[in-house]
Scaffold this motif. Sequence first.
Motif, short mmCIF file in Angstrom:
data_model
loop_
_atom_site.label_atom_id
_atom_site.label_comp_id
_atom_site.label_asym_id
_atom_site.label_seq_id
_atom_site.Cartn_x
_atom_site.Cartn_y
_atom_site.Cartn_z
N ASP C 326 2.92 64.42 -40.82
CA ASP C 326 1.84 64.80 -41.73
C ASP C 326 2.20 66.15 -42.35
O ASP C 326 2.35 67.16 -41.65
N VAL C 327 2.32 66.16 -43.68
CA VAL C 327 2.82 67.37 -44.33
C VAL C 327 1.83 68.53 -44.26
O VAL C 327 2.23 69.69 -44.26
N ILE C 328 0.56 68.21 -44.20
CA ILE C 328 -0.43 69.29 -44.10
C ILE C 328 -0.39 69.91 -42.71
O ILE C 328 -0.42 71.13 -42.55
N ASP C 329 -0.23 69.07 -41.69
CA ASP C 329 0.01 69.61 -40.34
C ASP C 329 1.28 70.44 -40.33
O ASP C 329 1.33 71.49 -39.69
N GLY C 330 2.31 69.96 -41.01
CA GLY C 330 3.57 70.68 -41.07
C GLY C 330 3.40 72.05 -41.71
O GLY C 330 3.94 73.06 -41.23
N ASP D 305 -6.39 48.83 -64.16
CA ASP D 305 -6.36 48.18 -62.84
C ASP D 305 -4.95 48.05 -62.28
O ASP D 305 -4.61 47.04 -61.65
N LYS D 306 -4.14 49.06 -62.52
CA LYS D 306 -2.79 49.05 -61.98
C LYS D 306 -2.79 49.85 -60.67
O LYS D 306 -3.70 50.64 -60.41
N GLU D 307 -1.76 49.64 -59.89
CA GLU D 307 -1.73 50.26 -58.57
C GLU D 307 -0.85 51.50 -58.56
O GLU D 307 0.10 51.60 -59.32
N PHE D 308 -1.18 52.42 -57.66
CA PHE D 308 -0.29 53.56 -57.45
C PHE D 308 -0.33 53.96 -55.99
O PHE D 308 -1.33 53.77 -55.31
N VAL D 309 0.81 54.49 -55.52
CA VAL D 309 0.90 55.05 -54.18
C VAL D 309 1.42 56.47 -54.32
O VAL D 309 2.53 56.68 -54.81
N LEU D 310 0.60 57.43 -53.93
CA LEU D 310 1.01 58.83 -53.98
C LEU D 310 1.30 59.29 -52.55
O LEU D 310 0.43 59.20 -51.69
N VAL D 311 2.51 59.77 -52.32
CA VAL D 311 2.87 60.24 -50.98
C VAL D 311 3.21 61.72 -51.06
O VAL D 311 3.98 62.16 -51.92
N GLY D 312 2.63 62.48 -50.16
CA GLY D 312 2.73 63.94 -50.20
C GLY D 312 4.06 64.48 -49.73
O GLY D 312 4.90 63.76 -49.18
N SER D 313 4.25 65.78 -49.97
CA SER D 313 5.42 66.47 -49.43
C SER D 313 4.99 67.86 -49.00
O SER D 313 3.90 68.33 -49.34
N VAL D 314 5.88 68.50 -48.28
CA VAL D 314 5.55 69.77 -47.63
C VAL D 314 5.22 70.88 -48.63
O VAL D 314 4.60 71.87 -48.28
N VAL D 323 -3.66 61.21 -52.08
CA VAL D 323 -2.31 61.40 -51.57
C VAL D 323 -2.24 61.11 -50.08
O VAL D 323 -3.06 61.60 -49.31
N TYR D 324 -1.26 60.29 -49.67
CA TYR D 324 -0.98 60.12 -48.25
C TYR D 324 -0.32 61.38 -47.74
O TYR D 324 0.76 61.74 -48.19
N THR D 325 -0.96 62.07 -46.79
CA THR D 325 -0.34 63.28 -46.26
C THR D 325 0.62 62.94 -45.14
O THR D 325 1.51 63.73 -44.84
N ASP D 326 0.47 61.78 -44.50
CA ASP D 326 1.43 61.36 -43.49
C ASP D 326 2.51 60.52 -44.19
O ASP D 326 2.22 59.47 -44.76
N VAL D 327 3.74 60.99 -44.10
CA VAL D 327 4.80 60.34 -44.89
C VAL D 327 5.13 58.96 -44.35
O VAL D 327 5.54 58.08 -45.12
N ILE D 328 4.95 58.74 -43.08
CA ILE D 328 5.23 57.40 -42.52
C ILE D 328 4.15 56.43 -42.98
O ILE D 328 4.45 55.29 -43.36
N ASP D 329 2.90 56.88 -43.00
CA ASP D 329 1.84 56.07 -43.59
C ASP D 329 2.15 55.78 -45.06
O ASP D 329 1.94 54.67 -45.56
N GLY D 330 2.62 56.79 -45.74
CA GLY D 330 2.96 56.63 -47.15
C GLY D 330 4.05 55.58 -47.35
O GLY D 330 3.97 54.74 -48.25
N GLN D 331 5.08 55.62 -46.50
CA GLN D 331 6.13 54.61 -46.60
C GLN D 331 5.55 53.21 -46.40
O GLN D 331 5.90 52.26 -47.10
N ARG D 332 4.64 53.09 -45.43
CA ARG D 332 4.02 51.78 -45.19
C ARG D 332 3.26 51.31 -46.43
O ARG D 332 3.34 50.14 -46.81
N ALA D 333 2.55 52.23 -47.05
CA ALA D 333 1.79 51.86 -48.25
C ALA D 333 2.73 51.43 -49.37
O ALA D 333 2.45 50.48 -50.12
N MET D 334 3.87 52.12 -49.50
CA MET D 334 4.84 51.74 -50.53
C MET D 334 5.39 50.34 -50.24
O MET D 334 5.47 49.50 -51.14
N ARG D 335 5.78 50.10 -48.99
CA ARG D 335 6.29 48.76 -48.64
C ARG D 335 5.29 47.68 -49.03
O ARG D 335 5.67 46.61 -49.49
N GLY D 336 4.01 47.99 -48.86
CA GLY D 336 2.97 47.00 -49.14
C GLY D 336 2.88 46.60 -50.60
O GLY D 336 2.26 45.58 -50.94
N LYS D 337 3.48 47.40 -51.47
CA LYS D 337 3.39 47.09 -52.91
C LYS D 337 4.66 46.47 -53.47
O LYS D 337 4.78 46.31 -54.68
#
Lengths: 413, 413, 413, 413
Positions: C326-330, D305-314, D323-337
Amino acid sequence: MTFTEHVEITGHLMDTGVLSRVLDDIREYGGDWVIEKIDVGRKYTDMSTATIKVWTEDEDDLQRLLMRLQTRGVNMVDPGEAAVDVAEMDGVFPDGFYSTTNLETKVRFDGRWVQVENPEMDCGLIVERNDGGTRVYTLPMADVKAGMNVVSGAAGIKVTVPEADTSSEHFGFMESDVSSEKPQAVLVRQVAEGMREAKANGLKVLWVGGPGVVHTGAAPAMVALVHAGFVDVLFAGNALATHDIESSLYGTSLGVDLSHGRGVPHGHEHHIRAINTIRKAGSIKAAVESGVLTGGIMHALVTNDKEFVLVGSVRDDGPLPDVYTDVIDGQRAMRGKLTDVGFCMMVATMLHSVATGNILPASIPLVCVDINPATVTKLADRGSSQARGIVTDVGLFVEQLAIELVPEYRRKD
Amino acid sequence: MTFTEHVEITGHLMDTGVLSRVLDDIREYGGDWVIEKIDVGRKYTDMSTATIKVWTEDEDDLQRLLMRLQTRGVNMVDPGEAAVDVAEMDGVFPDGFYSTTNLETKVRFDGRWVQVENPEMDCGLIVERNDGGTRVYTLPMADVKAGMNVVSGAAGIKVTVPEADTSSEHFGFMESDVSSEKPQAVLVRQVAEGMREAKANGLKVLWVGGPGVVHTGAAPAMVALVHAGFVDVLFAGNALATHDIESSLYGTSLGVDLSHGRGVPHGHEHHIRAINTIRKAGSIKAAVESGVLTGGIMHALVTNDKEFVLVGSVRDDGPLPDVYTDVIDGQRAMRGKLTDVGFCMMVATMLHSVATGNILPASIPLVCVDINPATVTKLADRGSSQARGIVTDVGLFVEQLAIELVPEYRRKD
Amino acid sequence: MTFTEHVEITGHLMDTGVLSRVLDDIREYGGDWVIEKIDVGRKYTDMSTATIKVWTEDEDDLQRLLMRLQTRGVNMVDPGEAAVDVAEMDGVFPDGFYSTTNLETKVRFDGRWVQVENPEMDCGLIVERNDGGTRVYTLPMADVKAGMNVVSGAAGIKVTVPEADTSSEHFGFMESDVSSEKPQAVLVRQVAEGMREAKANGLKVLWVGGPGVVHTGAAPAMVALVHAGFVDVLFAGNALATHDIESSLYGTSLGVDLSHGRGVPHGHEHHIRAINTIRKAGSIKAAVESGVLTGGIMHALVTNDKEFVLVGSVRDDGPLPDVYTDVIDGQRAMRGKLTDVGFCMMVATMLHSVATGNILPASIPLVCVDINPATVTKLADRGSSQARGIVTDVGLFVEQLAIELVPEYRRKD
Amino acid sequence: MTFTEHVEITGHLMDTGVLSRVLDDIREYGGDWVIEKIDVGRKYTDMSTATIKVWTEDEDDLQRLLMRLQTRGVNMVDPGEAAVDVAEMDGVFPDGFYSTTNLETKVRFDGRWVQVENPEMDCGLIVERNDGGTRVYTLPMADVKAGMNVVSGAAGIKVTVPEADTSSEHFGFMESDVSSEKPQAVLVRQVAEGMREAKANGLKVLWVGGPGVVHTGAAPAMVALVHAGFVDVLFAGNALATHDIESSLYGTSLGVDLSHGRGVPHGHEHHIRAINTIRKAGSIKAAVESGVLTGGIMHALVTNDKEFVLVGSVRDDGPLPDVYTDVIDGQRAMRGKLTDVGFCMMVATMLHSVATGNILPASIPLVCVDINPATVTKLADRGSSQARGIVTDVGLFVEQLAIELVPEYRRKD
């Protein structure tokens, strides 16, 4: 012992950071200063004036510092009269010669200010006095002859910095920095506007180009710009002309198959054969007239009666018969084409861009387009203060410029 | 109608990817092929041989394709006898002339193979036959004279690719790619080893340098390398020599205060004055002898009786009196210094590196060091297959190289 | 209608160009100004003071402009008292919240100035008042809770720009520009001096690193610096630690064979297996203690009891068990290690360098080393005014730094 | 003792250089080989097949080498049956687990080949067997649970390299190199064609973008592409969305005034306030629906009605509530699309491009556009063999793409 002088500068001092650069110069030359007076513009449109006392431990340092400060538009409060030394050898200036800027410059003799002809960087000032009066002009070191009168030291000289047209929209971009993160469509329009303005004023548009113009597929767009009258003069090297001609003769440029975007790196065989073909014809013009060369940028320049100066470099093959192999001769030929140039567009070449920046008066608007930030930065670093840099793709930029300037361009596509 | 030829190539075909480049060439020239036979090396140390039938729709295309393939080391199975055409004009080869590679080349006349003197890229092959036998040598286009006998077409010619010394440690680096992510300390040692080996074999080390050598603070290290005998010849332009001399005369290089790492961008005033000083002295050597110039790289070369060739470019100020202003004359002077060169080190210059790459036989190991990946890539793209590129900081690299090669260097620091 | 405020700035105004940037800001926010008074330093060591009247058409614009100007060290002449709004939602500041700089900041309540704890960019200011007095600290947006008191608008706030130590030798480099053309040996010495000074003052040296540290062969030098006490904290991502560990376990880093300088591009298989091995051990520390991991940077940090914070990114494989996903935790973990940091060294990473630049007080000296000019420029562009950039080869730079700081380093080589 | 295996590869071996990369791999793992048989395609359209005996001194090395070779499409002649190990801990694969490629993969159990679901790089293969048969799917390391069955070693596995469509015009570009010197107009047309083809096949177009999309002025063109249906999914970080929203709310992006091309570097104040505004609204969608956000890319995605996945960084400020603040969660969300994605366009981001390249099957065409050659090279280096890189100006490229794909786009201009 210290040697002292009072200098002054007028302009948007607060706004432009020029004052901090002036003080850096003083420190670099081992000098010191006191700001004696500063008249601050209260409003944005007001000019400021500063009077600065500068001193050094050494008289020569002071003279050299004063010459340096003139590149910033800093003049002596009391410039006095210009001094003149006689050149003793061909190709050598007297010690202590005044080294020029590319700014508008005046020299004072007998209390009268004489305007310097053809301002150019890193030259000497030659003085000719006769019944018709006094004439002062810049001359590069290689061309000075023994016996010529050369201005010496910083006394009696006044330079004027071109006023940045801050109110205007166009060319507000990139005043002091180089970036690839600018909205490019806006930049295209600004450059187009600059060219239209030059043409509207009866002035010429000078292009300086490298072979990247051909490699990036910009040649058709540039041909359209030549036909439409937006390329009056081209400065380039052997490479641009060769790759352009190779592309016309064989449909390739250094082995890049241009219509499909496939490329192979080498392909030296094509270009050396293209050069031989033109050498056999005698010149690019002769090759056009005899029907050997039927397309491309050089063909368009010839058929539209536009001028070009090709100056060689040590890596050239051939070269093409039109290429100046002596670089000093080449510089002279380039100087000869600067009259009435009102806009300069540099594309995809560091070597010829720097060369042109050296001889171009500071008053002429200049744009440098390259995908490599280093090229654009280097140009700015050379002292061409009027240079604006755009880091972008050359192929797309010239394409967009042609679409903007030549309404019928896209229809041919 | 199709025109057909059988060609063959021997080498580490599987290992080097050369075969895929050969097939790319054939496609580029509109040709087609069948691989008729392939003898695969079973083990890593074995060589493979392939025999390929190639054909095109056009006879000229076939000839040109065959010449192109020779740059890959591909020869005709049955080369036959070389054909010769007579040059009809000065400076122009006959149509269909054989365009050379920088590989070891042989030409067959009357059933005997004659070794080509001084292999160089993009030249013609001149044939002189007299009682003493047959002599074949490369000649650049500009130097050909009417009446000379020039080899035409691809028949009767055989080239040999230098074998990459794959077993050896040194120069395993960078065989086909350019990267800044390599352990630099290892690269320093490999380059040092290459230079030591050249010297041990009684061969010369050639340096090709740009002004970045001075700007990055590498000059003291390079001076140490000159004194220690690791710089036999220097190819450069006006800029390296000027900035080196400026640095000695004024302690600056383009306004960069080298001892403190502080810099200001411009400083044109210093360098133009440095040039004038040397022009007055008559030459760099004269300036050293008269005590005007007392330090730096050029001074070290003069006092150690080492050679240098300075070739000008269109952006030069001055230039220094030693600079060849005619680039074709400059190329001739460079060619004159290539005898016995056993290692070539290119540092911080694209222009002179490419120029040198053009005239250097493929058999000479060559290293190109620059912080700009584009320079290194460009060099490789020009066809200098023997080029190894290192993307790194020039100042630190040359410093490390001096520490490696000159044991006493650091003590002086 | 116009809204007006008087602001003032004190410093080396003429020298630093800050005034021109202030006026640019005013223009950007649609404002106008009059310079009411300017007190110019006569000598180099003197400070100048300017008082400027600024106005806008819109009150909100004025408040925002005043906040912006504080990033330049411009304060209101009459700051008045700070206003406070209550946050209504978790994770959301009140509209009009004061957005912080990383400068030393004071806030006035009831006529008394309260020092802000832990200055950091782009945060809000939280006010806690109780019997013990008033406490003000920065808090990132994600951490604000409903009910907290948040400073609103620019009133009652005063910032102080750290004085550039212009008299001193070290860190005179790169004050405002980024260049690869500086004498690198000098820069190495200056960075070494900065680290020594921090340690002499009992402060910590923070490193921020990317995987390039390993790829360029800098790991052994960095290990030596860890052992010698010049690396107290490391901020990095999954990649640096993984490639370092991969290199220890398999002698490779992303497939680059580090001892011979030979490389192959991919090698994903090594690094995913290295991560799995450490995940199995439970943590990097556990892997060191169980003898699984026996060398490299991470090993050196563990065995020397130094701290590291690894924060993940979306491209991570694995990741290593120590990585904050989690980048915010980081970010919170990174903030927790900033106490007593006296020098920050950023090497070969844009992502973590920018992240660190965001949370680091402006008063801490900071050096960014990368071979890519864009990284260094980007860092400076983010507003880390204290950032010094060095464009150079990371491997050679860290090697040289170790030689400078760790006398016994070379003997081990 | 040596451990031996026979492997085979089929494809355009001569043409693609893949064989030399295979032999490099063998050498890197300390192995040796004999090419036992090679069946050369005689003509361009023929496939070749090679059978190679490989051996190593160590059995583990051999297993790992065989897994590595599969990334090149090299399979065992006699693959045998797949072996399975049980995971003992959550988040840790068994030692010797098979590390996946992103190629089409089959696994053999009981003599039958089972197709692997969702091929992705650097994962493990999980086996589930029940009455309905055997299912094999990729799973990232972080998601493995104790007790799962994981494929181990290289036995029983077969991969298939997607056939490069060499006959076709589009995507012939840039197969193995990265260059800024290609005719860009051609590349624009090829990318447009790739998108049209995906849509015609009922597949989705995935965009991966960085903030440079906004800075370079490409947002209006991208909005047009969203409206026209050429952007089905967007993967990005906090920065693209923030700068896009900032630009809509304040007409600026990091302080760059987009309509005039003037820029000031910092401007942190705008973007932090934009984030706060969206956090207050609750989400980007909520901000659109409540009328707070009325323009830009994110607005266009929501209203279409288009989709987006925003994944955070440090380095993120805020971040935006989406924004997904957990990058592993973010990767999962990306895989899902990724389902039904038929074309992937990466623009101006290294971080998210590499992240996407990791999880995207090799069969999906992928284009990476950036002005920085390092980004494009890095992507290719990561092993995304299907990646095509275009070094060009993002603003102009997306503009041209919109003109090509959206006939009415220019009229709005």
